[in-house]
Design an enzyme around this catalytic site. Structure first.
Site, short mmCIF file in Angstrom:
data_model
loop_
_atom_site.label_atom_id
_atom_site.label_comp_id
_atom_site.label_asym_id
_atom_site.label_seq_id
_atom_site.Cartn_x
_atom_site.Cartn_y
_atom_site.Cartn_z
N THR A 32 0.83 -1.20 0.00
CA THR A 32 0.00 0.00 0.00
C THR A 32 0.87 1.25 0.00
O THR A 32 1.97 1.27 0.55
CB THR A 32 -0.95 0.05 1.21
OG1 THR A 32 -0.25 0.51 2.37
CG2 THR A 32 -1.59 -1.29 1.46
N ASP A 56 -4.70 5.53 2.45
CA ASP A 56 -4.37 6.46 3.52
C ASP A 56 -4.74 5.74 4.81
O ASP A 56 -5.91 5.51 5.08
CB ASP A 56 -5.17 7.76 3.37
CG ASP A 56 -4.97 8.73 4.51
OD1 ASP A 56 -4.25 8.39 5.48
OD2 ASP A 56 -5.53 9.85 4.45
N ASN A 83 3.95 -0.60 8.59
CA ASN A 83 5.17 0.18 8.41
C ASN A 83 4.92 1.66 8.18
O ASN A 83 5.79 2.49 8.43
CB ASN A 83 5.97 -0.41 7.23
CG ASN A 83 7.14 0.46 6.84
OD1 ASN A 83 8.11 0.58 7.56
ND2 ASN A 83 7.03 1.09 5.67
N SER A 134 7.73 -0.31 15.13
CA SER A 134 7.83 0.68 16.19
C SER A 134 9.17 1.38 16.04
O SER A 134 9.56 1.77 14.94
CB SER A 134 7.69 -0.01 17.55
OG SER A 134 7.83 0.89 18.61
N TYR A 148 6.57 12.00 18.58
CA TYR A 148 6.91 10.74 17.90
C TYR A 148 7.18 9.65 18.93
O TYR A 148 6.68 8.53 18.81
CB TYR A 148 8.13 10.94 16.99
CG TYR A 148 8.55 9.68 16.28
CD1 TYR A 148 7.92 9.27 15.12
CD2 TYR A 148 9.59 8.88 16.78
CE1 TYR A 148 8.29 8.10 14.46
CE2 TYR A 148 9.96 7.71 16.14
CZ TYR A 148 9.32 7.33 14.98
OH TYR A 148 9.69 6.18 14.34
N LYS A 152 5.05 5.99 19.42
CA LYS A 152 5.62 4.65 19.44
C LYS A 152 5.41 3.96 20.78
O LYS A 152 5.21 2.74 20.84
CB LYS A 152 7.11 4.71 19.07
CG LYS A 152 7.36 5.17 17.63
CD LYS A 152 6.62 4.32 16.61
CE LYS A 152 6.94 4.71 15.18
NZ LYS A 152 6.21 3.89 14.19
N THR A 183 17.47 6.18 5.96
CA THR A 183 16.32 6.35 5.06
C THR A 183 15.99 7.84 5.02
O THR A 183 16.69 8.65 5.61
CB THR A 183 15.11 5.56 5.59
OG1 THR A 183 14.67 6.15 6.83
CG2 THR A 183 15.46 4.10 5.82
#
Length: 272
Positions: A32, A56, A83, A134, A148, A152, A183
Site C-alpha cells: 500500500t 491512507d 510500516n 515501532s 513521535y 511509538k 532512510t
C-alpha cells in the site's frame, strides 16, 4: 512455503525494501501507498505477485476495505507489517495541536485500524503474524521527538496487550524497534515544527549526539525481517541495528536504580 504479506508504507524506505525482498523469494505481497506510481517498478518486475493498493492509513473504512481486498485477491493474509508512519521533529512546547494530532492519527490510529481489520481474517485462518514497525524510541526517548516518542510508546502498549489477547488464536505479534537508519525518515518525509529560539541549545545538543555510525544501512535489515517472518516462535520485540540494545540497557539500568532509590516511598504509598 510462500506467504501473503500485507505491508503499508511500501512506497519507499523499509517498506519498499522489504516488499521487494519478499517478492524476490516468491511470496505474494499486498503493497500500500498513498501514491501508486511509486510501486510501478515492483509491478513491472513482479507482475501478479504484487497487489498494489492506494491507501491512507488514517481512513479506517479504507483500511478495512484494503485488508478484505487482499484476502479476496490472494486468499489469505498471513503477515501484516504496519510500516506506514512519519517523524515529527520539534520540542513539546513548539508542537501545534494539528501537528500532534496528525502524528498520533497516522502512527497510532493508522496502525490500530489495520490491526483490527486483519484480526478477523487471521482468527478464521487460525494463524497470522502482525508486525508493528515501532522504534527504539518506543522504549527510550530523545529530545526533539517527543510526540513521535509518544506515538511509538502507544503502539508498544497496545501491541503488547494484543499479543496476550490473540496468542490462543494462533496469531503472533512482534514489535520491530529499529535504531536510526539512513532512510529519508528524517529528511523529506519528516515534519518540522516552527522552532523557538529558546530551544536552540537543545537542538544543537541533539545534532551533536548524532554520528555517521549512529545510522544503519536500510538494506541490511532484510535478512532479519525474513527470519522474523519465517520464525515459528517469533519474539514480541526485535531491535534492528547495533545501537539500540546497548543504549536501552543503559537507559533501563538508570530507571531501575531510580525506582530502587524511591522504593521505600513507593511501598509506603500502598497503605497496608
Amino acid at each position: 512455503m510462500a506467504q501473503t504479506i500485507f505491508i503499508t508504507g511500501a512506497s519507499r524506505g523499509f517498506g519498499k525494501i522489504w516488499a521487494e525482498a519478499f517478492l524476490k523469494r516468491g511470496d505474494k505481497v499486498v503493497a500500500t501507498a498513498r501514491n501508486l506510481d511509486t510501486l510501478n517498478d515492483l509491478v513491472q518486475n513482479y507482475g501478479d505477485s504484487i497487489l498494489p493498493i492506494q491507501l491512507d492509513v488514517n481512513n479506517r473504512d479504507a483500511a478495512f476495505a484494503a485488508i478484505n481486498k487482499a484476502k479476496q485477491h490472494f486468499g489469505s493474509v498471513d503477515v501484516l507489517i504496519n510500516n506506514a508512519g512519519f517523524g515529527l521533529f520539534g520540542t513539546i512546547e513548539e508542537t501545534s495541536e494539528q501537528e500532534a494530532r496528525d502524528q498520533i492519527e497516522t502512527n497510532v490510529f493508522g496502525v490500530l485500524w489495520l490491526t483490527q481489520a486483519a484480526l478477523p481474517i487471521m482468527r478464521e485462518q487460525g494463524h497470522g503474524h502482525i508486525i508493528q514497525v515501532s522504534s527504539v524510541l518506543g522504549v527510550a526517548t530523545l529530545p526533539i521527538l517527543g510526540i513521535y516518542n509518544a506515538s511509538k510508546f502507544a503502539v508498544e502498549g497496545f501491541s503488547e496487550t494484543l499479543a496476550a489477547e490473540v496468542k490462543s488464536f494462533g496469531i503472533n505479534v512482534t514489535l520491530i524497534e529499529p535504531n536510526g537508519f539512513s532512510t529519508d525518515w528524517a529528511g523529506p518525509s519528516a515534519i518540522q515544527t516552527t522552532p523557538m529560539d529558546v530551544y536552540q541549545p537543545v537542538r544543537d545538543a541533539f545534532q551533536a549526539g548524532l554520528t555517521e555510525d549512529s545510522f544503519g544501512i536500510p538494506e541490511a535489515t532484510t535478512d532479519a525481517v525474513l527470519k522474523l517472518v519465517d520464525s515459528l516462535n517469533p519474539p514480541l520485540r526485535l531491535f534492528l541495528g547495533k545501537v539500540a540494545l546497548p543504549w536501552v540497557k543503559q537507559v533501563y539500568e538508570g530507571r531501575l536504580a531510580e525506582w530502587e532509590e524511591w522504593a521505600d516511598v513507593s511501598t509506603a504509598a500502598h497503605g497496608k
